[in-house]
Design a protein around this motif. Structure first.
Motif, mmCIF file in Angstrom:
data_model
loop_
_atom_site.group_PDB
_atom_site.id
_atom_site.type_symbol
_atom_site.label_atom_id
_atom_site.label_comp_id
_atom_site.label_asym_id
_atom_site.label_seq_id
_atom_site.Cartn_x
_atom_site.Cartn_y
_atom_site.Cartn_z
ATOM 1 N N GLU A 54 0.834 -1.204 0.000
ATOM 2 C CA GLU A 54 0.000 0.000 0.000
ATOM 3 C C GLU A 54 0.869 1.254 0.000
ATOM 4 N N ALA A 55 1.939 1.234 0.801
ATOM 5 C CA ALA A 55 2.849 2.382 0.858
ATOM 6 C C ALA A 55 3.570 2.566 -0.476
ATOM 7 N N PHE A 56 3.936 1.455 -1.104
ATOM 8 C CA PHE A 56 4.606 1.519 -2.404
ATOM 9 C C PHE A 56 3.696 2.176 -3.438
ATOM 10 N N ILE A 57 2.455 1.732 -3.505
ATOM 11 C CA ILE A 57 1.503 2.316 -4.454
ATOM 12 C C ILE A 57 1.278 3.788 -4.132
ATOM 13 N N ALA A 58 1.089 4.101 -2.866
ATOM 14 C CA ALA A 58 0.835 5.492 -2.456
ATOM 15 C C ALA A 58 1.995 6.403 -2.837
ATOM 16 N N SER A 59 3.212 5.871 -2.849
ATOM 17 C CA SER A 59 4.374 6.693 -3.202
ATOM 18 C C SER A 59 4.332 7.150 -4.660
ATOM 19 N N TYR A 60 3.566 6.466 -5.494
ATOM 20 C CA TYR A 60 3.448 6.834 -6.903
ATOM 21 C C TYR A 60 2.263 7.753 -7.174
ATOM 22 N N VAL A 61 1.260 7.705 -6.312
ATOM 23 C CA VAL A 61 0.048 8.486 -6.535
ATOM 24 C C VAL A 61 0.399 9.971 -6.520
ATOM 25 N N ASN A 62 0.028 10.649 -7.553
ATOM 26 C CA ASN A 62 0.269 12.088 -7.702
ATOM 27 C C ASN A 62 1.746 12.466 -7.677
ATOM 28 N N HIS A 63 2.626 11.546 -8.001
ATOM 29 C CA HIS A 63 4.056 11.858 -8.116
ATOM 30 C C HIS A 63 4.337 12.125 -9.594
ATOM 31 N N PRO A 64 4.603 13.363 -9.962
ATOM 32 C CA PRO A 64 4.691 13.710 -11.381
ATOM 33 C C PRO A 64 5.898 13.130 -12.114
ATOM 34 N N GLY A 79 0.449 -7.979 -14.501
ATOM 35 C CA GLY A 79 1.723 -7.391 -14.868
ATOM 36 C C GLY A 79 1.824 -5.985 -14.322
ATOM 37 N N THR A 80 3.061 -5.506 -14.243
ATOM 38 C CA THR A 80 3.303 -4.158 -13.733
ATOM 39 C C THR A 80 4.421 -3.494 -14.524
ATOM 40 N N LEU A 81 4.411 -2.179 -14.460
ATOM 41 C CA LEU A 81 5.478 -1.374 -15.051
ATOM 42 C C LEU A 81 5.757 -0.216 -14.117
ATOM 43 N N THR A 82 7.027 0.029 -13.861
ATOM 44 C CA THR A 82 7.433 1.228 -13.127
ATOM 45 C C THR A 82 8.426 1.995 -13.984
ATOM 46 N N LEU A 83 8.356 3.301 -13.860
ATOM 47 C CA LEU A 83 9.278 4.193 -14.549
ATOM 48 C C LEU A 83 9.592 5.303 -13.555
ATOM 49 N N ASN A 84 10.849 5.390 -13.143
ATOM 50 C CA ASN A 84 11.243 6.325 -12.090
ATOM 51 C C ASN A 84 12.315 7.283 -12.584
ATOM 52 N N GLN A 85 11.996 8.565 -12.505
ATOM 53 C CA GLN A 85 12.967 9.586 -12.883
ATOM 54 C C GLN A 85 14.121 9.556 -11.888
ATOM 55 N N TYR A 86 15.331 9.659 -12.404
ATOM 56 C CA TYR A 86 16.490 9.734 -11.531
ATOM 57 C C TYR A 86 16.409 11.014 -10.708
ATOM 58 N N VAL A 122 6.307 9.348 -21.312
ATOM 59 C CA VAL A 122 7.565 10.097 -21.421
ATOM 60 C C VAL A 122 7.445 11.169 -22.498
ATOM 61 N N GLU A 123 6.775 10.879 -23.590
ATOM 62 C CA GLU A 123 6.601 11.875 -24.652
ATOM 63 C C GLU A 123 5.923 13.141 -24.119
ATOM 64 N N GLU A 124 5.065 12.995 -23.154
ATOM 65 C CA GLU A 124 4.334 14.135 -22.579
ATOM 66 C C GLU A 124 5.015 14.730 -21.344
ATOM 67 N N HIS A 125 5.986 14.040 -20.794
ATOM 68 C CA HIS A 125 6.643 14.512 -19.571
ATOM 69 C C HIS A 125 7.534 15.719 -19.887
ATOM 70 N N PRO A 126 7.519 16.735 -19.033
ATOM 71 C CA PRO A 126 8.277 17.952 -19.348
ATOM 72 C C PRO A 126 9.795 17.810 -19.302
ATOM 73 N N SER A 127 10.331 16.845 -18.568
ATOM 74 C CA SER A 127 11.793 16.794 -18.482
ATOM 75 C C SER A 127 12.411 15.431 -18.780
ATOM 76 N N ILE A 128 11.664 14.350 -18.724
ATOM 77 C CA ILE A 128 12.223 13.025 -19.021
ATOM 78 C C ILE A 128 12.273 12.841 -20.533
ATOM 79 N N ALA A 129 13.431 12.399 -21.024
ATOM 80 C CA ALA A 129 13.602 12.191 -22.462
ATOM 81 C C ALA A 129 14.156 10.809 -22.793
ATOM 82 N N VAL A 130 14.735 10.117 -21.809
ATOM 83 C CA VAL A 130 15.417 8.853 -22.056
ATOM 84 C C VAL A 130 14.888 7.790 -21.095
ATOM 85 N N ILE A 131 14.617 6.602 -21.628
ATOM 86 C CA ILE A 131 14.282 5.441 -20.795
ATOM 87 C C ILE A 131 15.512 4.548 -20.770
#
Length: 181
Positions: A54-64, A79-86, A122-131
């Motif tokens: 629950e805490a893991f999921i909550a950490s992603y909610v509203n995290h831009p 299945g799941t997918l995570t993508l985390n900005q450095y 990522v295409e819509e994200h303002p600063s992430i450009a590379v996966i």
């Protein structure tokens, strides 16, 4: 996003809600039982409980700057997918990818649909450009999926993974620039 799978079932790719914690945890535990392509062993995964999920999921909610998606097949998280900005400023144009799908749902296009959703995000994200990510060299199916999406291999980390049976596996370093920097 709604899709129909080859088995006729309906797939929905969506962000999880905290109420999905048990389904996500069950999926994770099953994944660690049926594949050695993940970093966690099943014994390590059993240390997680519902509260931690629950805490893991909550950490992603509203995290831009982070994305968490689930593949929901008629109410079952498969299945799941995570993508985390450095977090460091010098790397904030890059996000780290993690993706997993239950074995019984392989070859149904779920990984492709999860990856497509991540790329669109990522295409819509303002600063992430590379996966960016690392994948076990013996995970040929995943590597082929990434190559089909024009991800490039940039090298290998020899014997980076020691499997529970004692065997060693290289990690393949891959990435793709999604948009100009």
């Amino acid at each position: 996003m709604r899709h129909f799978l080859p088995n006729g079932k309906q797939l929905v790719i969506r962000p999880p809600e905290v109420r999905d914690a048990q389904g996500c945890l069950d999926c994770f535990l099953q994944l660690t039982q049926e594949t050695d392509f993940l970093l966690y062993t099943h014994e390590e995964a059993k240390a997680f409980d519902l509260h931690a999920e629950e805490a893991f999921i909550a950490s992603y909610v509203n995290h831009p700057n982070h994305l968490f998606l689930v593949a929901d097949v008629e109410g079952e998280i498969v299945g799941t997918l995570t993508l985390n900005q450095y977090k460091f400023r010098k790397q904030q144009h890059t996000a780290l990818l993690g993706i997993a799908v239950l074995h019984k749902y392989w070859n149904m296009g779920i990984g492709r649909r999860l990856l497509t959703a991540a790329i669109r995000w990522v295409e819509e994200h303002p600063s992430i450009a590379v996966i960016h990510f690392e994948v076990l060299a013996n995970n040929e199916r995943a590597i082929q999926l990434y190559r089909n999406f024009n991800f490039s291999e940039h090298g290998r980390i020899p014997q980076a993974i020691r499997q529970p049976d004692g065997s060693w596996v290289d990690l393949v370093v891959m990435s793709k620039r999604i948009k100009p920097l």
